[in-house]
Enzyme design. Structure first.
Site, PDB file in Angstrom:
ATOM      1  NE  ARG A 150      24.782 -49.358   5.023  1.00  0.00           N
ATOM      2  CZ  ARG A 150      23.762 -49.042   5.818  1.00  0.00           C
ATOM      3  NH1 ARG A 150      22.626 -48.629   5.296  1.00  0.00           N
ATOM      4  NH2 ARG A 150      23.874 -49.143   7.117  1.00  0.00           N
TER       5      ARG A 150
ATOM      6  CE  LYS B 228      32.566 -53.308  -2.524  1.00  0.00           C
ATOM      7  NZ  LYS B 228      32.464 -53.053  -1.063  1.00  0.00           N
ATOM      8  CG  ASN B 229      31.565 -49.893  -4.865  1.00  0.00           C
ATOM      9  OD1 ASN B 229      31.317 -50.773  -4.039  1.00  0.00           O
ATOM     10  ND2 ASN B 229      32.225 -48.795  -4.553  1.00  0.00           N
TER      11      ASN B 229
ATOM     12  CB  CYS C  49      31.304 -49.497   5.809  1.00  0.00           C
ATOM     13  SG  CYS C  49      32.542 -50.426   4.913  1.00  0.00           S
TER      14      CYS C  49
ATOM     15  CB  ILE D 225      29.486 -38.481   0.458  1.00  0.00           C
ATOM     16  CG1 ILE D 225      29.981 -37.735  -0.785  1.00  0.00           C
ATOM     17  CG2 ILE D 225      28.545 -39.617   0.065  1.00  0.00           C
ATOM     18  CD1 ILE D 225      28.895 -37.144  -1.644  1.00  0.00           C
TER      19      ILE D 225
ATOM     20  CG  ASP E 179      34.144 -45.325  -1.990  1.00  0.00           C
ATOM     21  OD1 ASP E 179      33.765 -45.072  -0.830  1.00  0.00           O
ATOM     22  OD2 ASP E 179      33.538 -46.118  -2.733  1.00  0.00           O
TER      23      ASP E 179
END
EC number: 2.5.1.7
Length: 420
Positions: free
Chosen positions: A93, A22-23, A117, A328, A306
Site C-alpha cells: 500500500r 520500515k514505516n 494488508c 483507527i 500497530d
C-alpha cells in the site's frame, strides 16, 4: 510456504538490536525521487516492502545499490518513467507514496491504486484532494491514479479531514518542491513524519512544525540529498517488550528511541513491568503475570494501532478484564478468532474487544492475517502449553527483520519450517 513452529515456556532474556523503522524508511526512500543528486540511506532494514520499494524505484529509472546490509544508495537524478505498475503496487500500500514526489519532480505521475494488508479501506482520497488543491489535474483511469501539472505545483492551505500518516507524507514531499508556501492542517504527528521531515530538510527543504498538527512547507526549486540515517523501529521495539513481558522475561532493546514509545511504555508499566531507559535503549523486566490494561488506539501521541494486537495477547493472559478499543482501522481484530483457538476469552462488540484473562493458552495451528496480528500469534505461542504453528508468516516478514533469529537469541524456541 513458510510457517513458524513455536514451543512455549521460555522467558525471553538478553539484549536485542532493533532494526531501522520500515514505516519511516518507506517514505524516506521515496523522497529520493525529489533529489537531483544521489542519496545514501543507512539503518535501512532489508524487508520485503523495502525490497519492493527498491524495485519500484528502479522501474522508475532510479539507480539503486546496496553498499552493505543496511546502507542503500539511490540516484534518481535521471528518472524517466512516471508510472508505478500494478504488479508492484498491489503488494504494498505504501507505493502510493511515489505519487507526490513524481508529480512534484516530473509534473506527471501514474500510480496503480494500492494493495497491502487487508485491514480496512485506508482511502487515498486525502492524497488526491490535497494535490488538487496544489493545482494538480487528477483522474482515475483503469485502476490508476493519473496526476498531471504543467510547471511547479502551487503552495496551498490543506486541511486533512482525517489524520492520515501516508497522506501527510505524500503532501509534505510534494510541497517541498512546490512554488510558495503550503500549510497542512490536522497533519499526522507520528515520529515517522518527523523523520521524513528531517530527511527532506537535510536535502534542502524548508519545513517547520513536524511533530505538531500544523506543518508549514516553503517550497524550493530543487533538493539535493547526501546522507541520512533512518530512525529505529518503535513498533519492533514494542513487540519485543511485550513478548518479554508476556513470558515474564528480562530484555534490553538496543538502538532504539524511548521518546517515540511513551504511550506503550506507560501501558507496560501499568501492566506491572519494570522499565529503565537511556538515550538509545530500553530495559524491561517482568517478574509476575501482567495486570490487565485498557487500550484505546488513536493517532500519535496516543496508543499506536500497530501495537494493539500485541497488547491483546498480553491481556489474554493478564490478571483481570480489559477493553481494547480500535479507532483507527476497521477489520483489525482478525487475530481474535486465532487467539480464541488457543483458549483466549475475548468478546467482540463492534470496535471493542473485551478480554478476560485466562491462566494459560494451548498451542494450536493458527493463521496470520496481517503484519501485527502475526506478531501477536507468535507472542501467544511463546507462552502456550503445547507447540504452536503460525501459518502465512509472509505477513510478518513484511515488517520484522529476522524475527525468529532475534527471538532465538533471547532464548525462544522458534523455528521456520516449510509447509504445503
Amino acid at each position: 510456504m513458510d510457517a513458524f513452529k513455536v514451543i512455549g515456556g521460555k522467558p525471553l532474556r538478553g539484549d536485542v538490536v532493533i532494526s531501522g523503522a520500515k514505516n519511516a524508511a518507506l517514505p524516506i526512500l521515496m523522497s529520493a525521487l525529489l533529489s537531483k543528486t544521489p542519496v545514501v540511506f543507512s539503518n535501512v532494514p532489508q524487508l520485503n516492502d523495502i525490497l519492493t520499494t527498491v524495485k519500484l524505484l528502479g522501474q522508475l529509472g532510479a539507480k539503486t545499490k546496496w553498499l552493505n546490509e543496511e546502507k542503500l544508495m539511490i540516484d534518481a537524478s535521471s528518472i524517466d518513467v512516471c508510472r508505478a505498475p500494478y504488479d508492484l503496487v498491489k503488494t504494498m500500500r505504501a507505493s502510493i507514496l511515489v505519487l507526490g514526489p513524481l508529480l512534484a519532480r516530473m509534473g506527471h505521475a501514474e500510480v496503480s491504486l494500492p494493495g497491502g494488508c487487508a485491514i480496512g479501506a485506508r482511502p487515498v482520497n486525502l492524497h488526491i484532494q490535497g494535490l488538487k488543491l496544489m493545482g494538480a489535474d487528477i483522474t482515475v483511469e483503469d485502476g490508476y491514479i493519473v496526476a498531471k501539472k504543467q510547471g511547479r505545483l502551487t503552495g496551498a492551505t490543506i486541511f486533512m479531514d482525517t489524520v492520515s500518516v501516508t497522506g501527510t507524507e505524500n503532501l509534505m514531499m510534494a510541497a517541498a518542491l512546490a512554488e510558495g508556501i503550503t500549510i497542512i492542517e490536522n497533519a499526522a504527528r507520528e515520529p515517522e513524519i518527523v523523520d521524513l521531515a528531517n530527511c527532506l530538510i537535510s536535502m534542502g527543504a524548508k519545513i517547520t512544525g513536524a511533530g505538531t498538527d500544523t506543518l508549514t512547507i516553503e517550497g524550493v526549486s530543487e533538493l539535493c540529498g547526501k546522507e541520512y540515517s533512518v530512525m529505529p523501529d518503535r513498533i519492533e521495539t514494542g513487540t519485543f517488550l511485550v513478548a518479554a513481558a508476556v513470558t515474564q522475561g528480562h530484555i534490553k532493546c538496543l538502538n532504539t528511541d524511548p521518546s517515540s514509545l511513551e504511550a506503550v511504555l506507560s501501558k507496560l508499566q501499568e501492566a506491572g513491568a519494570t522499565i529503565t531507559t537511556g538515550d538509545d535503549w530500553i530495559e524491561l523486566e517482568m517478574s509476575a503475570p501482567a495486570k490487565a490494561v485498557n487500550v484505546r488506539t488513536a493517532p500519535h501521541p496516543a496508543f499506536p494501532t500497530d501495537m494493539q494486537a500485541q497488547f491483546m495477547t498480553m491481556n489474554v493472559l493478564a490478571e483481570g478484564t480489559a477493553t481494547v478499543i480500535e479507532t483507527i482501522f476497521e477489520n483489525r481484530f482478525m487475530h481474535v478468532p486465532e487467539l480464541q483457538r488457543m483458549g483466549a476469552d475475548i468478546a467482540l462488540e463492534g470496535n471493542t474487544a473485551i478480554v478476560k484473562g485466562v491462566a494459560s493458552l494451548n498451542g494450536a495451528q493458527v493463521m496470520a492475517t496481517d503484519l501485527r496480528a502475526s506478531a501477536s500469534l507468535v507472542i501467544a505461542g511463546l507462552v502456550a502449553k503445547s507447540p504452536t504453528q503460525v501459518d502465512r508468516i509472509y505477513h510478518i516478514d513484511r515488517g520484522y527483520l529476522c524475527i525468529e533469529g532475534k527471538l532465538q537469541s533471547l532464548g525462544a524456541d522458534i523455528t521456520r519450517i516449510k509447509v504445503d
